[in-house]
Design an enzyme around this catalytic site. Structure first.
Site, short mmCIF file in Angstrom:
data_model
loop_
_atom_site.label_atom_id
_atom_site.label_comp_id
_atom_site.label_asym_id
_atom_site.label_seq_id
_atom_site.Cartn_x
_atom_site.Cartn_y
_atom_site.Cartn_z
N SER A 170 0.64 -1.16 -0.20
CA SER A 170 -0.23 -0.17 -0.06
C SER A 170 1.02 1.07 -0.06
O SER A 170 2.11 1.31 0.24
CB SER A 170 -0.83 0.00 1.14
OG SER A 170 -1.62 1.27 1.47
N TYR A 183 -1.99 -0.85 10.56
CA TYR A 183 -1.93 -1.12 9.01
C TYR A 183 -0.90 -0.86 8.37
O TYR A 183 -0.23 -1.28 7.44
CB TYR A 183 -3.38 -0.33 8.35
CG TYR A 183 -3.55 -0.60 6.87
CD1 TYR A 183 -4.20 -1.99 6.61
CD2 TYR A 183 -3.29 0.51 6.08
CE1 TYR A 183 -4.19 -2.11 5.12
CE2 TYR A 183 -3.45 -0.02 4.83
CZ TYR A 183 -4.05 -1.30 4.21
OH TYR A 183 -4.36 -1.30 2.92
N1 LIG Z 1 -8.79 -0.39 -1.47
C1 LIG Z 1 -7.64 0.49 -1.15
O1 LIG Z 1 -7.43 1.71 -1.31
C2 LIG Z 1 -6.27 -0.28 -0.72
C3 LIG Z 1 -5.10 0.60 -0.82
C4 LIG Z 1 -4.01 -0.04 -0.55
C5 LIG Z 1 -3.91 -1.49 -0.33
N2 LIG Z 1 -5.12 -2.33 -0.61
C6 LIG Z 1 -4.82 -3.69 -0.31
O2 LIG Z 1 -5.47 -4.28 -1.41
C7 LIG Z 1 -5.91 -5.56 -0.87
C8 LIG Z 1 -7.17 -5.67 -1.39
O3 LIG Z 1 -7.94 -4.72 -0.83
P1 LIG Z 1 -9.60 -4.29 -1.29
O4 LIG Z 1 -9.65 -2.91 -1.19
O5 LIG Z 1 -9.98 -5.15 -2.47
O6 LIG Z 1 -10.31 -4.85 0.28
P2 LIG Z 1 -11.90 -5.65 0.38
O7 LIG Z 1 -11.94 -5.41 2.03
O8 LIG Z 1 -12.81 -5.10 -0.62
O9 LIG Z 1 -11.23 -7.13 0.07
C9 LIG Z 1 -10.50 -7.99 1.13
C10 LIG Z 1 -10.95 -9.30 0.80
O10 LIG Z 1 -10.03 -10.10 1.86
C11 LIG Z 1 -10.90 -11.19 2.59
N3 LIG Z 1 -10.15 -11.58 3.72
C12 LIG Z 1 -10.10 -10.46 4.96
N4 LIG Z 1 -9.32 -11.44 6.05
C13 LIG Z 1 -9.10 -12.50 5.24
C14 LIG Z 1 -8.45 -13.55 5.88
N5 LIG Z 1 -8.12 -13.67 7.11
N6 LIG Z 1 -8.44 -14.88 4.92
C15 LIG Z 1 -8.60 -14.76 4.01
N7 LIG Z 1 -9.46 -13.73 3.45
C16 LIG Z 1 -9.66 -12.67 4.10
C17 LIG Z 1 -12.13 -10.41 2.83
O11 LIG Z 1 -12.99 -11.28 3.30
C18 LIG Z 1 -12.51 -9.50 1.33
O12 LIG Z 1 -13.09 -10.43 0.72
C19 LIG Z 1 -5.54 -5.52 0.71
O13 LIG Z 1 -4.61 -6.28 0.90
C20 LIG Z 1 -5.64 -4.17 0.81
O14 LIG Z 1 -4.94 -3.93 2.08
C21 LIG Z 1 -6.38 -1.64 -0.62
#
Ligand SMILES: NC(=O)c1ccc[n+]([C@@H]2O[C@H](COP(=O)([O-])OP(=O)(O)OC[C@H]3O[C@@H](n4cnc5c(N)ncnc54)[C@H](O)[C@@H]3O)[C@@H](O)[C@H]2O)c1
Length: 278
Positions: A170, A183
């Site tokens: 991130s 985080y």
């Molecule tokens: N959305 C953003 O702006 C953003 C920015 C930087 C990084 N990220 C990273 O990108 C990745 C995806 O983010 P997103 O926005 O699609 O999030 P999201 O919350 O929409 O999806 C995350 C998914 O991970 C699953 N999950 C959570 N804990 C889990 C576990 N213990 N085992 C298996 N599955 C699990 C959830 O059920 C969910 O379906 C994450 O690692 C997040 O930290 C997101």
């Protein structure tokens, strides 16, 4: 890669599909964690549309199964360059090393090989640093860091030379976000772990890279859209002055998995509209 232009605006995101064709993808097999929704679901769809079979794992097994069914049904109706890959959904808790191995075994049983592993699952808890509880820091490091390590370990057991791993870091790895101390720490760890993995798995011909997104419009960041002050802050501090869409993270993911990136390893690609500079 081509994309239709769409004007950027107040909180607008660009959902216009992009086309990227990788001739080496059809018939390959990927594991994507956190694939029930958000970027994981979009990555799964994009890989399957290019002929890659995908085992999607998520802690929400019901939603994962529904997402897999929807993606297979949609892909079957689309005019694609390739015969689409099949998406198989499975429950997985990425904090459990043996459940990663179960995902790998499922991929091998169903499709006979394993080429790519995307450590995408993550959580985004809020707590000021003087209020973070032991349970919160442990849960965050467990899902976001151990989840990546255990996934990479399973991948390393089964990927051959030419295999590729992508981890989700991130912009928070290098920029502090108030209330996100746990985080930010976890994502900095993912960025560094990616480098350690790249060095050691390079011995097996496996590449390991990370993507460092900024504000991407998913459920995880819905609060930004719903809070006018947070949205204004986001738009002011992103040089491109808009949120990103999951679609806009697909291109970098496909590139990092593809032969086009075959001499790229241990790198984090920022997909953040430039926000790491502000
Ligand atoms: N959305 C953003 O702006 C953003 C920015 C930087 C990084 N990220 C990273 O990108 C990745 C995806 O983010 P997103 O926005 O699609 O999030 P999201 O919350 O929409 O999806 C995350 C998914 O991970 C699953 N999950 C959570 N804990 C889990 C576990 N213990 N085992 C298996 N599955 C699990 C959830 O059920 C969910 O379906 C994450 O690692 C997040 O930290 C997101």
């Amino acid at each position: 890669m081509t994309s239709a232009a769409e004007p950027a605006g107040e909180g607008r995101v660009l959902h216009t599909p992009m086309t990227a064709v990788y001739p080496e993808f059809p018939g390959k097999v990927a594991v994507v964690t956190g694939a029930a929704r958000g970027m994981g679901a979009r990555f799964t769809s994009a890989l399957a549309a290019r002929g890659v079979h995908v085992v999607g794992g998520d802690i929400n097994a019901g939603q994962m199964s529904a997402t897999a069914g929807e993606l297979n049904a949609t892909l079957a109706t689309q005019a694609l360059h390739e015969q689409p890959g099949t998406v198989v959904g499975a429950g997985v808790d990425v904090t459990k090393a043996d459940e990663h191995e179960a995902l790998a075994q499922l991929a091998l049983e169903r499709f006979g090989r394993l080429d790519f592993w995307v450590n995408n699952a993550g959580i985004f808890p809020f707590a000021l640093v003087d209020e973070i509880t032991p349970e919160q820091i442990n849960a965050t490091l467990s899902v976001n860091v151990e989840g990546v390590l255990f996934g990479a370990q399973a991948a390393a057991r089964h990927l051959g030379p030419g295999g590729a791993i992508v981890n989700m870091s991130s912009v928070s790895a290098i920029r502090v976000r108030r209330g996100r101390g746990a985080y930010c720490t976890s994502k900095a760890a993912v960025a560094h772990l990616t480098e350690s993995l790249a060095v050691e798995l390079g011995d097996k011909g496996i590449r390991v890279n990370a993507i460092a997104p900024g504000y991407i419009d998913t459920e995880m960041t819905r609060w930004v859209r719903e809070d006018p002050a947070a949205l204004r802050h986001a738009l002011d501090t992103v040089p491109l002055h808009r949120l990103g869409s999951p679609e806009e993270v697909v291109g970098p993911l496909l590139f990092l998995l593809s032969d086009s990136a075959r001499y790229v390893t241990g790198h984090s690609i920022a997909v953040d509209g430039g926000s790491r500079h502000v």
